[in-house]
Design a protein around this motif. Structure first.
Motif, PDB file in Angstrom:
ATOM      1  N   GLU A 221      -5.840   8.525 -13.092  1.00 57.15           N
ATOM      2  CA  GLU A 221      -7.143   8.643 -12.424  1.00 57.15           C
ATOM      3  C   GLU A 221      -7.445   7.390 -11.595  1.00 57.15           C
ATOM      4  OE1 GLU A 221     -11.744   8.199 -13.886  1.00 57.15           O
ATOM      5  OE2 GLU A 221     -10.408   9.402 -15.148  1.00 57.15           O
ATOM      6  N   SER A 222      -7.144   6.216 -12.141  1.00 50.89           N
ATOM      7  CA  SER A 222      -7.410   4.959 -11.433  1.00 50.89           C
ATOM      8  C   SER A 222      -6.499   4.795 -10.219  1.00 50.89           C
ATOM      9  CB  SER A 222      -7.243   3.773 -12.383  1.00 50.89           C
ATOM     10  OG  SER A 222      -8.206   3.807 -13.419  1.00 50.89           O
ATOM     11  N   VAL A 223      -5.231   5.181 -10.357  1.00 49.78           N
ATOM     12  CA  VAL A 223      -4.305   5.110  -9.228  1.00 49.78           C
ATOM     13  C   VAL A 223      -4.827   5.948  -8.066  1.00 49.78           C
ATOM     14  CG1 VAL A 223      -2.004   5.796  -8.413  1.00 49.78           C
ATOM     15  CG2 VAL A 223      -2.251   4.562 -10.577  1.00 49.78           C
ATOM     16  N   GLU A 224      -5.323   7.124  -8.358  1.00 51.14           N
ATOM     17  CA  GLU A 224      -5.860   8.002  -7.313  1.00 51.14           C
ATOM     18  C   GLU A 224      -7.085   7.382  -6.655  1.00 51.14           C
ATOM     19  OE1 GLU A 224      -6.482  11.566  -9.511  1.00 51.14           O
ATOM     20  OE2 GLU A 224      -4.368  12.185  -9.440  1.00 51.14           O
ATOM     21  N   LYS A 225      -7.945   6.751  -7.430  1.00 56.24           N
ATOM     22  CA  LYS A 225      -9.145   6.106  -6.872  1.00 56.24           C
ATOM     23  C   LYS A 225      -8.756   4.947  -5.948  1.00 56.24           C
ATOM     24  CE  LYS A 225     -12.482   7.122 -10.561  1.00 56.24           C
ATOM     25  NZ  LYS A 225     -13.349   6.533 -11.620  1.00 56.24           N
ATOM     26  N   ILE A 226      -7.786   4.160  -6.379  1.00 55.80           N
ATOM     27  CA  ILE A 226      -7.334   3.023  -5.563  1.00 55.80           C
ATOM     28  C   ILE A 226      -6.736   3.513  -4.256  1.00 55.80           C
ATOM     29  CG2 ILE A 226      -5.619   1.164  -5.451  1.00 55.80           C
ATOM     30  CD1 ILE A 226      -6.091   0.844  -8.517  1.00 55.80           C
ATOM     31  N   ARG A 227      -5.918   4.543  -4.351  1.00 54.61           N
ATOM     32  CA  ARG A 227      -5.283   5.081  -3.152  1.00 54.61           C
ATOM     33  C   ARG A 227      -6.324   5.693  -2.212  1.00 54.61           C
ATOM     34  NH1 ARG A 227      -0.998   7.769  -5.474  1.00 54.61           N
ATOM     35  NH2 ARG A 227       0.366   5.965  -5.287  1.00 54.61           N
ATOM     36  N   ASP A 228      -7.337   6.322  -2.751  1.00 54.76           N
ATOM     37  CA  ASP A 228      -8.410   6.903  -1.926  1.00 54.76           C
ATOM     38  C   ASP A 228      -9.167   5.832  -1.150  1.00 54.76           C
ATOM     39  OD1 ASP A 228      -7.792   9.447  -2.735  1.00 54.76           O
ATOM     40  OD2 ASP A 228      -9.378   9.577  -4.260  1.00 54.76           O
ATOM     41  N   ARG A 229      -9.184   4.615  -1.685  1.00 53.85           N
ATOM     42  CA  ARG A 229      -9.874   3.507  -1.012  1.00 53.85           C
ATOM     43  C   ARG A 229      -8.980   2.828   0.030  1.00 53.85           C
ATOM     44  NH1 ARG A 229     -14.628   1.082  -2.810  1.00 53.85           N
ATOM     45  NH2 ARG A 229     -15.658   2.370  -4.390  1.00 53.85           N
ATOM     46  N   GLY A 230      -7.723   3.270   0.143  1.00 52.44           N
ATOM     47  CA  GLY A 230      -6.816   2.690   1.133  1.00 52.44           C
ATOM     48  C   GLY A 230      -6.185   1.377   0.714  1.00 52.44           C
ATOM     49  N   LEU A 231      -6.253   1.053  -0.570  1.00 52.78           N
ATOM     50  CA  LEU A 231      -5.676  -0.194  -1.066  1.00 52.78           C
ATOM     51  C   LEU A 231      -4.204   0.002  -1.429  1.00 52.78           C
ATOM     52  CD1 LEU A 231      -8.606  -1.243  -3.417  1.00 52.78           C
ATOM     53  CD2 LEU A 231      -7.889  -2.485  -1.368  1.00 52.78           C
ATOM     54  N   SER A 232      -3.452  -1.100  -1.418  1.00 54.02           N
ATOM     55  CA  SER A 232      -2.043  -1.056  -1.797  1.00 54.02           C
ATOM     56  C   SER A 232      -1.937  -0.968  -3.314  1.00 54.02           C
ATOM     57  CB  SER A 232      -1.325  -2.309  -1.289  1.00 54.02           C
ATOM     58  OG  SER A 232      -0.021  -2.377  -1.805  1.00 54.02           O
ATOM     59  N   ILE A 233      -1.157  -0.008  -3.796  1.00 52.30           N
ATOM     60  CA  ILE A 233      -0.963   0.158  -5.225  1.00 52.30           C
ATOM     61  C   ILE A 233       0.517   0.396  -5.508  1.00 52.30           C
ATOM     62  CG2 ILE A 233      -1.704   2.570  -4.918  1.00 52.30           C
ATOM     63  CD1 ILE A 233      -1.946   0.674  -8.244  1.00 52.30           C
TER      64      ILE A 233
END
Length: 463
Positions: A221-233
């Motif tokens: 869930e957190s990975v998806e939120k980070i990716r939705d914000r356009g951040l590098s993960i």
């Protein structure tokens, strides 16, 4: 014809040669015998190839040295740079209980958190590094348990960095991520690294909460939120005995998460991993069998049109291709002190992340100073820092100096010391040595096989 220095070994019916520039060549056995006896026909394709790669030369020694210095300078360019990676261990506390955690003594989990004063003094030292481009990395424990200090470090750094360019990164289990934290990450473009150890079953076995419940769904869930914000993960995988039969499932999980790379990592005998080795560890041969299966699966997926690379292979392929790679663990000398520093929560400064992990096991052999008393210059000139450099220079280490993979490899004095009570490997063919030799064997097998579809995949990974 004159011979330049090179290392060699028999390799699947041929001879593999490498030199200090990182160049390599496969020779048929008769050609190798002619090379050693200096009977090689200099007009032959083999001789021309060896000449181009600096294995042999016809110039005067002085002229060849003048030409050869440039590729050697490129290969060793990290020696001319100062400390660029600065790791801030903002807390030793964690809300999880990973079965292989290296950041504790294997018995109890210490509880120590960095305060604002210590954080500022650590930043002041980090900014003394002569490098213009620095990387500030936040670690723990779970660093988000001390988010106020992370926030303060970034804001304090931005106020005092002057002409320095700072890239921020956090290594987190992502179970404590909030919208407020995400907003802050976006404001300062903080990249994120996490851990995903495989399918939900395997990940939850390896990386549970302290109450034993699973963390997989929260991480996803957190990975998806980070990716939705356009951040590098990005994510790394740590291989335990639980993982060995599940290479295909591991790759499938990373694809399901939307990752385009996976870093397959073997266990290191530090902290809890050392204490629990008999139940979660394995031999180097067992790990390499798993690694080959995983990378073979990745290569086939790439051939079929799904791009996903293995980061360990990518780093090694870049080095084989002659690209400058500043990966701290595979340098000679290693990155301890001169490439990275770790600022512990209580203000102590260590050569590297592994050095502070060893200290959490009760041994501070790799302590360089304290943020309240030391300057960058004092830290970098300590006996401990100099010793780590000397102990990790492969060209001077028996069994490493004449290894065919010396141009691409590195050693870790901290791990060697933890296992043998000596910073220099006295017994060749250690676990770590076997792992990296096996990885390189596999990659060179693919290169020698020269299957064009597979070579195209490897070229994409190295680019």
């Amino acid at each position: 014809m004159k011979l330049n220095y090179f290392n060699f070994k028999e390799f699947n019916g041929k001879m593999l040669l490498t030199n200090d520039f990182g160049k390599y060549a496969f020779l048929e056995l008769p050609d190798f015998k002619n090379l050693i006896s200096r009977d090689l026909d200099m007009s032959s394709p083999v001789a021309k190839d060896l000449n181009a790669k600096g294995m042999i030369y016809e110039d005067t020694d002085l002229k060849f040295s003048d030409t050869a210095k440039w590729p050697l300078l490129n290969a060793k360019s990290h020696v001319a740079t100062a400390t660029s990676l600065h790791i801030f261990v903002v807390t030793t506390s964690c809300n999880m209980s990973c079965i292989y955690c290296q950041a504790n003594n294997g018995v109890t989990t210490p509880s120590c958190s960095m305060n604002f004063e210590t954080a500022e003094k650590a930043v002041d030292i980090a900014l003394q590094s002569p490098e213009t481009n620095l990387n500030f990395e936040f670690q723990g424990g779970e660093p988000l348990l001390n988010f106020p200090v992370i926030k303060h470090i970034v804001e304090y750094t931005e106020e005092h960095r002057h002409n320095k360019n700072i890239a921020y990164n956090i290594v987190s289990n992502l179970t404590l991520l909030t919208e407020e934290i995400l907003d802050f990450f976006c404001e300062y473009n903080i990249s994120v690294s996490t851990s995903v150890d495989g399918s939900e079953i395997i990940h939850n076995m390896n990386r549970p909460f302290k109450d034993g419940s699973g963390t997989f769904s929260k991480v996803k869930e957190s990975v998806e939120k980070i990716r939705d914000r356009g951040l590098s993960i990005g994510a790394i995988e740590t291989t335990t005995r639980n993982t060995l039969p599940n290479a295909k499932e591991l790759i499938g999980t990373y694809i399901d998460f939307g990752f385009t790379s996976i870093f397959i990592r073997h266990l290191t005998r530090l902290g809890k991993a050392a204490k629990e080795w008999d139940s979660i560890g394995y031999t180097a041969s067992e790990f390499l069998d798993f690694y080959r299966k995983a990378v073979n699966e990745l290569i086939q997926l790439n051939i079929q049109g799904t791009f996903i690379q293995e980061q360990h292979a990518s780093i090694l392929l870049k080095r084989i291709a002659g690209q400058r790679m500043n990966y701290m663990e595979l340098r000679s000398p290693c990155g301890g002190g001169i490439g990275q520093l770790a600022y512990f929560a209580d203000g102590r400064i260590f050569t590297c992340d592994e050095g502070r992990m060893l200290a959490e096991m009760g041994n501070d052999a790799f302590l360089l100073g304290n943020v309240r008393e030391s300057s960058y210059e004092q830290i970098i000139t300590t006996g401990a820092c100099r010793t780590v450099c000397a102990a990790s220079t492969l060209e001077t280490i028996p069994t490493c100096c004449d290894c065919v993979y010396q141009p691409y490899c590195g050693t870790c004095p901290v791990v060697t010391y933890a296992l043998t009570n000596d910073i220099i490997e006295k017994e060749p063919r250690s676990f770590r040595c076997q792992v990296y030799e096996g990885m390189l064997d596999y990659l060179f097998e693919l290169l020698m096989e020269n299957d064009q579809e597979k070579i195209n995949v490897l070229m994409r990974w190295s680019n």
